[in-house]
Design a protein around this motif. Structure first.
Motif, PDB file in Angstrom:
ATOM      1  N   THR A 257      36.266  36.372  45.024  1.00 31.31           N
ATOM      2  CA  THR A 257      35.061  36.250  44.456  1.00 31.31           C
ATOM      3  C   THR A 257      34.771  34.755  44.093  1.00 31.31           C
ATOM      4  OG1 THR A 257      35.566  36.939  42.254  1.00 31.31           O
ATOM      5  CG2 THR A 257      34.560  38.524  43.881  1.00 31.31           C
ATOM      6  N   GLY A 258      35.875  33.953  43.834  1.00 31.76           N
ATOM      7  CA  GLY A 258      36.041  32.517  43.105  1.00 31.76           C
ATOM      8  C   GLY A 258      35.721  32.494  41.701  1.00 31.76           C
TER       9      GLY A 258
ATOM     10  N   ALA B 239      43.526  42.953  37.702  1.00 33.53           N
ATOM     11  CA  ALA B 239      43.093  41.525  37.405  1.00 33.53           C
ATOM     12  C   ALA B 239      43.214  41.005  38.842  1.00 33.53           C
ATOM     13  CB  ALA B 239      43.698  41.073  36.398  1.00 33.53           C
ATOM     14  N   ASN B 240      42.403  39.944  39.193  1.00 32.89           N
ATOM     15  CA  ASN B 240      42.564  39.247  40.574  1.00 32.89           C
ATOM     16  C   ASN B 240      43.473  37.932  40.250  1.00 32.89           C
ATOM     17  OD1 ASN B 240      40.816  37.716  39.491  1.00 32.89           O
ATOM     18  ND2 ASN B 240      39.345  37.780  41.192  1.00 32.89           N
ATOM     19  N   GLU B 241      43.746  37.422  41.605  1.00 30.82           N
ATOM     20  CA  GLU B 241      44.686  36.211  41.468  1.00 30.82           C
ATOM     21  C   GLU B 241      43.936  35.055  40.786  1.00 30.82           C
ATOM     22  OE1 GLU B 241      47.362  33.805  44.792  1.00 30.82           O
ATOM     23  OE2 GLU B 241      46.282  35.584  45.279  1.00 30.82           O
ATOM     24  N   GLU B 242      42.559  35.204  41.068  1.00 27.46           N
ATOM     25  CA  GLU B 242      41.870  33.909  40.400  1.00 27.46           C
ATOM     26  C   GLU B 242      41.842  33.779  38.944  1.00 27.46           C
ATOM     27  OE1 GLU B 242      39.497  30.687  40.956  1.00 27.46           O
ATOM     28  OE2 GLU B 242      40.242  31.948  42.664  1.00 27.46           O
TER      29      GLU B 242
ATOM     30  N   ARG C  95      48.968  37.956  35.115  1.00 22.34           N
ATOM     31  CA  ARG C  95      48.381  39.255  35.295  1.00 22.34           C
ATOM     32  C   ARG C  95      49.484  40.571  34.928  1.00 22.34           C
ATOM     33  NH1 ARG C  95      46.221  39.602  41.188  1.00 22.34           N
ATOM     34  NH2 ARG C  95      48.222  38.673  41.707  1.00 22.34           N
ATOM     35  N   ARG C  96      50.794  40.026  35.204  1.00 16.38           N
ATOM     36  CA  ARG C  96      51.606  41.236  34.696  1.00 16.38           C
ATOM     37  C   ARG C  96      52.010  41.230  33.286  1.00 16.38           C
ATOM     38  NH1 ARG C  96      57.630  38.847  36.822  1.00 16.38           N
ATOM     39  NH2 ARG C  96      56.260  38.845  38.591  1.00 16.38           N
TER      40      ARG C  96
ATOM     41  N   LEU D 217      34.506  36.712  35.299  1.00 10.09           N
ATOM     42  CA  LEU D 217      34.560  35.769  34.242  1.00 10.09           C
ATOM     43  C   LEU D 217      34.395  34.478  35.037  1.00 10.09           C
ATOM     44  CD1 LEU D 217      37.016  37.792  33.226  1.00 10.09           C
ATOM     45  CD2 LEU D 217      36.711  36.245  31.276  1.00 10.09           C
ATOM     46  N   LEU D 218      33.150  34.088  34.967  1.00 10.59           N
ATOM     47  CA  LEU D 218      32.781  32.805  35.685  1.00 10.59           C
ATOM     48  C   LEU D 218      32.907  31.442  34.688  1.00 10.59           C
ATOM     49  CD1 LEU D 218      31.577  31.198  37.998  1.00 10.59           C
ATOM     50  CD2 LEU D 218      29.283  31.424  37.392  1.00 10.59           C
ATOM     51  N   ASP D 219      33.615  30.490  35.273  1.00 10.26           N
ATOM     52  CA  ASP D 219      34.173  29.249  34.304  1.00 10.26           C
ATOM     53  C   ASP D 219      32.809  28.251  34.411  1.00 10.26           C
ATOM     54  OD1 ASP D 219      35.065  27.044  33.173  1.00 10.26           O
ATOM     55  OD2 ASP D 219      37.082  27.395  33.699  1.00 10.26           O
TER      56      ASP D 219
END
Length: 589
Positions: free
Chosen positions: A251-252, A267-270, A279-280, A349-351
């Motif tokens: 999603t970016g 949680a995604n990689e982004e 994430r771990r 969460l969009l930065d």
């Protein structure tokens, strides 16, 4: 498993021939032996047709048994003419034929009833049931099996029937049957088959192997069902999961899934790459809450808990500040949705740190440009510009010093508590190099309170007009990416200083014009007064002296008149400059 199925008519004919043949043969043997005088042991042969008839035809078995008993007793009495005792024995033996026939008929009826019940159960199953030999010869197949493959049951039994299996699945099927052993005789497999019309279907089979005394498989019993719909649903579900996982991962923006108690489930990689948060270490915990900026933590957690009970009153999107792994604050837009049918929420969460910083830069730039247009005093301009720069970030201290390469004046500060540290930074060779080259430079601070500092020269037309020093404290969101915008502001201030200097020069020129005009006026008066005295004296004396003096007096008067004309021209120029260039004259007190 039930016995092999055969065409009913053929089977009946075989049984009739068998029973009829046994009746004729046994009666012939018994009668023949009676003629020879033997009647005891040979008579037991009659049990063969009695048992066969009662087993195959329970309802007729007793009647046939009674008929055979009657035939035996009659032959015994007619052929042997026995004494009374043997007659009673023969009668008892005949009665036993009837009893044995009745018992066998009863047991056969019970067995047939159970068999019919079992067959009804098997035939009523929707599962595909079959039994076959290792070479594929079918020994049994229920109606569901026959219907599924579009075959007639009578055409399948006793034939080799193997549905076509796609080549990719054949090795797995072969390995499955090879893995059935006496220790592990049962197993399950799913594979595809090719239907007679060419369609591909999925099947699931539970196979059970039976072994002979040598340990070799002799028969297989299989129960199967069509799982095409399930496999298609599973495939669609897998594709859907892959689609949504792809969307979730690409999603970016950072994406997390939270349980109602705040536990992070996904949680995604982004999130990991953009914010440096592992994430771990977060999944399965609520440790993500420590990354909410302290000033926003209570508000964010309150909105999170209320969403499950007051979803209609809680905003779906809102702004908050989070900390990345290094502790730097970031401006975020949180978009939260509840997952239908689950006490879980999906959070995006969009930065927007860069956007918010750009907005603050624009606001500060507009404020400074307003100062540039309005303010005509260099000191006031630079002092107010420092204060405006401090609004960029609460962890920023700005200092601006006017001057040139050779000399810089005392800087204006946005926060006087850092006066000593900033004074030390203005003496560093890095700042001197930035001033000399008119290029921005990173200035080492040597002070733990100031994480870094940037020296930004204020240049216009290739000339240095001053230097802007931006000091970033720990926690500042500004960085090198904002240098270009700060350089533009510095150059705007340099241009403003240049224009202020031009205004000062214009003002000095007008003031000099007024001084000259005033001196011209005084000078004219000083010349005319003595000149009038000389002319008057010459007129009184008359004669040759007057004739010589008066021409000189006229010339002097002409020059004075010329000065008066120049005075008028200067006054016109002054009025034009004052009217069209808005030059303010500094009046003497």
């Amino acid at each position: 498993m039930a016995a092999a199925r055969h065409p009913e008519g053929v089977l009946n004919n075989r049984w009739i021939l068998l029973i009829g043949g046994s009746i004729i043969a046994t009666n012939a043997i018994v009668v023949g032996t009676m003629l020879l005088g033997i009647s005891v042991f040979i008579s037991h042969f009659l049990y063969i047709p009695v048992i066969l008839t009662a087993y195959r035809y329970p309802k007729k078995g007793v009647a046939v048994s009674a008929a055979l008993a009657l035939v035996y007793f009659t032959a015994h009495e007619l052929l042997l003419a026995p004494p009374l005792l043997e007659t009673f024995v023969a009668a008892g033996r005949s009665g036993m034929f009837v009893v044995i026939g009745g018992v066998v008929a009863f047991l056969s009826g019970r067995i047939r009833s159970k068999e019919e019940q079992y067959r009804a159960v098997v035939e009523g199953q929707t599962e595909l049931i079959c039994r076959f030999l290792p070479d594929g010869t079918l020994l049994f197949a229920n109606d569901a099996f026959s219907r599924y493959f579009g075959k007639n049951p009578q055409d399948l039994i006793g034939t080799v029937f193997r549905p076509e299996i796609p080549g990719d699945d054949r090795p797995a099927v072969t390995a499955h049957f090879a893995a059935l052993t006496q220790n592990h005789p049962a197993g399950m497999i799913e594979h595809r088959i090719v239907m007679p019309d060419g369609r591909i279907r999925w099947q699931q089979w539970n196979d059970h192997a039976f072994f002979d005394e040598a340990g070799h498989p002799c028969q297989y019993q299989s129960v199967g069902r069509d799982i095409t719909d399930r496999r298609e649903m599973e495939e669609a579900l897998i594709q859907s999961e892959e689609l949504y996982r792809t969307i979730f991962e690409t999603t970016g923006s950072g994406m997390v899934m939270l349980d109602r108690d705040g536990t992070m489930l996904l949680a995604n990689e982004e999130l990991e790459s953009q914010y440096g948060i592992s994430r771990r270490n977060l999944i399965g915990t609520n440790a993500w809450q420590q990354f909410i900026a302290p000033e926003d933590r209570d508000r964010v957690l309150d909105l999170f808990s209320r969403r499950f009970t007051e979803a209609d009153t809680v905003p779906r999107s809102y702004e908050a500040r989070f900390l990345d792994a290094s502790g730097m604050p970031r401006d975020m837009i949180l978009t939260v949705s509840l997952l239908p049918g689950a006490q879980r929420s999906l959070v995006s969460l969009l930065d927007i740190t860069a956007r918010k910083q750009a907005e603050r830069l624009i606001e500060v730039a507009n404020a400074i440009n307003t100062l540039i247009v309005r303010e005509r005093d260099a000191g006031m301009l630079l002092g107010q510009a420092c204060r405006e720069l401090s609004y960029l970030d609460r962890f920023l201290v700005a200092a601006i010093a006017e001057g040139n390469e050779d000399s810089l004046r005392e800087p204006f500060l946005s926060d006087d508590s850092y006066k000593e540290q900033i004074a030390a930074l203005f003496t560093t060779p890095e700042l001197a190099g930035a001033v000399k080259s008119c290029t921005p430079a990173l200035v080492p601070t040597g002070d733990p309170a100031i994480s870094c500092a940037f020296a930004i020269p204020m240049c216009v037309d290739g000339r240095l007009r001053g230097v802007m020093l931006v000091c970033l404290l720990s926690g500042s969101a500004l960085g090198e990416q904002d240098l270009d915008s700060l350089q533009v502001l510095a150059n705007d201030l340099a241009y403003a200083l240049k224009m202020i200097d031009l205004e000062d020069q214009k003002r000095d020129a007008i003031e000099q014009i007024e001084k000259n005009m005033e001196q011209f006026s005084i000078l004219n008066d000083h010349i005319r007064n003595p000149l009038q005295g000389i002319v008057g004296y010459a007129d009184l004396k008359g004669g040759e002296v007057a004739e010589r003096i008066l021409p000189f007096a006229d010339e002097v008067n002409r020059i004075v008149n010329l000065l008066d004309n120049r005075f008028l021209e200067s006054e016109t120029i002054r009025d034009f400059l004052l009217r069209h260039y808005n030059i303010k004259i500094r009046r003497k007190p």
